[in-house]
Scaffold this motif. Structure first.
Motif, PDB file in Angstrom:
ATOM      1  N   ALA A   1       0.874  -1.172   0.000  1.00 43.81           N
ATOM      2  CA  ALA A   1       0.000   0.000   0.000  1.00 43.81           C
ATOM      3  C   ALA A   1       0.912   1.223   0.000  1.00 43.81           C
ATOM      4  O   ALA A   1       1.573   1.512   0.999  1.00 43.81           O
ATOM      5  N   VAL A   2       0.971   1.902  -1.129  1.00 40.59           N
ATOM      6  CA  VAL A   2       1.842   3.071  -1.279  1.00 40.59           C
ATOM      7  C   VAL A   2       1.019   4.306  -0.950  1.00 40.59           C
ATOM      8  O   VAL A   2      -0.010   4.561  -1.577  1.00 40.59           O
ATOM      9  N   VAL A   3       1.474   5.072   0.031  1.00 40.44           N
ATOM     10  CA  VAL A   3       0.622   6.084   0.661  1.00 40.44           C
ATOM     11  C   VAL A   3       1.249   7.465   0.556  1.00 40.44           C
ATOM     12  O   VAL A   3       2.469   7.639   0.690  1.00 40.44           O
ATOM     13  N   ASP A   4       0.394   8.444   0.333  1.00 40.92           N
ATOM     14  CA  ASP A   4       0.804   9.843   0.482  1.00 40.92           C
ATOM     15  C   ASP A   4      -0.359  10.617   1.070  1.00 40.92           C
ATOM     16  O   ASP A   4      -1.518  10.382   0.715  1.00 40.92           O
ATOM     17  N   VAL A   5      -0.058  11.523   1.980  1.00 40.86           N
ATOM     18  CA  VAL A   5      -1.078  12.426   2.528  1.00 40.86           C
ATOM     19  C   VAL A   5      -0.630  13.858   2.324  1.00 40.86           C
ATOM     20  O   VAL A   5       0.561  14.170   2.381  1.00 40.86           O
ATOM     21  N   GLU A   6      -1.598  14.719   2.052  1.00 38.77           N
ATOM     22  CA  GLU A   6      -1.402  16.163   2.118  1.00 38.77           C
ATOM     23  C   GLU A   6      -2.062  16.634   3.405  1.00 38.77           C
ATOM     24  O   GLU A   6      -3.083  16.073   3.835  1.00 38.77           O
ATOM     25  N   THR A   7      -1.492  17.652   4.028  1.00 42.09           N
ATOM     26  CA  THR A   7      -1.924  18.024   5.369  1.00 42.09           C
ATOM     27  C   THR A   7      -2.072  19.533   5.511  1.00 42.09           C
ATOM     28  O   THR A   7      -1.589  20.314   4.687  1.00 42.09           O
ATOM     29  N   THR A   8      -2.732  19.953   6.594  1.00 44.73           N
ATOM     30  CA  THR A   8      -2.938  21.378   6.847  1.00 44.73           C
ATOM     31  C   THR A   8      -1.680  22.061   7.358  1.00 44.73           C
ATOM     32  O   THR A   8      -1.607  23.290   7.386  1.00 44.73           O
ATOM     33  N   GLY A   9      -0.700  21.297   7.793  1.00 41.30           N
ATOM     34  CA  GLY A   9       0.541  21.840   8.329  1.00 41.30           C
ATOM     35  C   GLY A   9       1.512  20.697   8.557  1.00 41.30           C
ATOM     36  O   GLY A   9       1.325  19.591   8.045  1.00 41.30           O
ATOM     37  N   LEU A  10       2.511  20.934   9.376  1.00 41.74           N
ATOM     38  CA  LEU A  10       3.609  19.987   9.496  1.00 41.74           C
ATOM     39  C   LEU A  10       3.532  19.066  10.704  1.00 41.74           C
ATOM     40  O   LEU A  10       4.279  18.097  10.778  1.00 41.74           O
ATOM     41  N   SER A  11       2.658  19.349  11.665  1.00 44.54           N
ATOM     42  CA  SER A  11       2.717  18.621  12.928  1.00 44.54           C
ATOM     43  C   SER A  11       1.360  18.092  13.367  1.00 44.54           C
ATOM     44  O   SER A  11       0.496  18.860  13.793  1.00 44.54           O
ATOM     45  N   SER A  12       1.192  16.780  13.299  1.00 39.03           N
ATOM     46  CA  SER A  12      -0.036  16.187  13.835  1.00 39.03           C
ATOM     47  C   SER A  12      -0.108  16.344  15.346  1.00 39.03           C
ATOM     48  O   SER A  12      -1.192  16.442  15.922  1.00 39.03           O
ATOM     49  N   ALA A  13       1.048  16.388  15.997  1.00 40.32           N
ATOM     50  CA  ALA A  13       1.071  16.539  17.450  1.00 40.32           C
ATOM     51  C   ALA A  13       0.519  17.894  17.891  1.00 40.32           C
ATOM     52  O   ALA A  13       0.053  18.047  19.012  1.00 40.32           O
ATOM     53  N   PHE A  14       0.547  18.885  16.984  1.00 36.75           N
ATOM     54  CA  PHE A  14       0.047  20.209  17.318  1.00 36.75           C
ATOM     55  C   PHE A  14      -1.267  20.502  16.601  1.00 36.75           C
ATOM     56  O   PHE A  14      -1.622  21.653  16.390  1.00 36.75           O
ATOM     57  N   GLY A  15      -1.965  19.444  16.209  1.00 35.12           N
ATOM     58  CA  GLY A  15      -3.326  19.608  15.730  1.00 35.12           C
ATOM     59  C   GLY A  15      -3.522  19.672  14.236  1.00 35.12           C
ATOM     60  O   GLY A  15      -4.657  19.788  13.772  1.00 35.12           O
ATOM     61  N   ASP A  16      -2.457  19.629  13.447  1.00 36.37           N
ATOM     62  CA  ASP A  16      -2.638  19.620  12.002  1.00 36.37           C
ATOM     63  C   ASP A  16      -3.294  18.321  11.568  1.00 36.37           C
ATOM     64  O   ASP A  16      -3.139  17.280  12.210  1.00 36.37           O
ATOM     65  N   ARG A  17      -4.037  18.391  10.449  1.00 35.59           N
ATOM     66  CA  ARG A  17      -4.874  17.279  10.026  1.00 35.59           C
ATOM     67  C   ARG A  17      -4.602  16.903   8.568  1.00 35.59           C
ATOM     68  O   ARG A  17      -4.052  17.685   7.793  1.00 35.59           O
ATOM     69  N   VAL A  18      -5.016  15.710   8.210  1.00 35.37           N
ATOM     70  CA  VAL A  18      -4.955  15.252   6.822  1.00 35.37           C
ATOM     71  C   VAL A  18      -6.022  15.987   6.016  1.00 35.37           C
ATOM     72  O   VAL A  18      -7.173  16.109   6.448  1.00 35.37           O
TER      73      VAL A  18
END
Length: 272
Positions: A7-24
């Motif tokens: 399963a080859v995966v790529d996500v685009e996100t709202t920012g760089l850090s999921s730990a600080f609340g950024d989302r897919v």
């Protein structure tokens, strides 16, 4: 490897850090097994929060595109089905894996990934490319890469990169398939350990003491081009900052990561 499902995966996100609340905000999964025709799943995702200026400038996704998109909870079952019983492949896998793990954690659902293949790690370990970001690696391997920073195109190029690398490494360098694998748990960093999931160029600059040229969106929405020497990543509340020596100001400055729209490595720092 004909009996292995990827399963080859790529996500685009709202920012760089999921730990600080950024989302897919976009996800793509290309499933490949043996000689079977690859299949793909891709979807925009309504993240429930604004995109950072940096993310929007890179991926070109607009609020209007996301307004009617499904939430991650709407597509989580399909994402899980696509990942199940597959090896997870990505370029800079800690980033994609970390964001998906955070989305599944919000839903109280385990991420169905046990082992990972990271083409960025393979590039750094086995090759001496001038740069190791996906575009530079694809170019070095003569792989066409037309539309960058959209999830499906990035996943398709990542698969071609891995196919080329694995064939070369197994046939000419005596690597084994087991050499490519990393347990997923080893890549899911604790909250606060952000360096592993940074963009590859920034991570490389921090690790190897390199200078960067960055395009930075100021508070007045002016794009400023700076040459900086990265020193550290500094969390502050829900935002990550880059602390760096700024050659324009001739002093240390901090830069919000979500306001950096472009970056490139310039050269080794004078103090390295």
């Amino acid at each position: 490897m004909s009996d292995v499902a990827f399963a080859v995966v790529d996500v685009e996100t709202t920012g760089l850090s999921s730990a600080f609340g950024d989302r897919v905000c976009e996800v793509a999964i290309v499933r490949v097994q043996g000689e079977e025709q690859p299949t793909s799943f891709t979807s925009l995702v309504n993240p429930g929060r604004p995109l950072s200026p940096g993310a929007a400038a890179v991926n070109g996704i607009t609020p209007e595109m996301l307004a009617t998109a499904p939430t991650f909870s709407d597509i989580a079952a399909e994402v899980s089905r696509q990942l199940e019983d597959c090896l997870f492949v990505a370029h800079n896998a800690p980033f994609d894996l970390g964001f998906l793990a955070a989305e599944f954690q919000r839903l109280g659902t385990p991420l169905p990934v046990t082992h990972v293949i990271d083409t960025l790690a393979l590039a750094r370990r086995y090759y001496a490319f001038a740069r190791n970001n996906l575009g530079a690696v694809a170019e070095a391997l003569h792989i066409p890469y037309l539309q960058r920073h959209r999830a499906l195109q990035d996943a398709e190029v990542t698969w071609r990169v891995f196919s080329t690398m694995s064939r070369d490494l197994i046939e000419t360098r005596r690597a084994t398939f087991a050499d490519f694998l990393t347990p997923a748990a080893a890549l899911l960093q604790p909250v606060g350990d952000e360096v592993a999931s940074l963009p590859p160029l920034l991570s490389e600059a921090l690790t190897n003491h390199l200078s960067l040229e960055i395009h930075y969106v100021t508070q007045t929405q002016v794009v400023s081009i700076r040459r900086v020497d990265p020193l550290a990543i500094v969390p502050n509340r829900d935002t990550l900052y880059l602390r760096a020596y700024c050659h324009l100001r001739r002093d240390e400055r901090t830069f919000r990561l979500d306001r950096i729209t472009q970056m490139r490595i310039v050269k080794a720092r004078a103090d390295s």
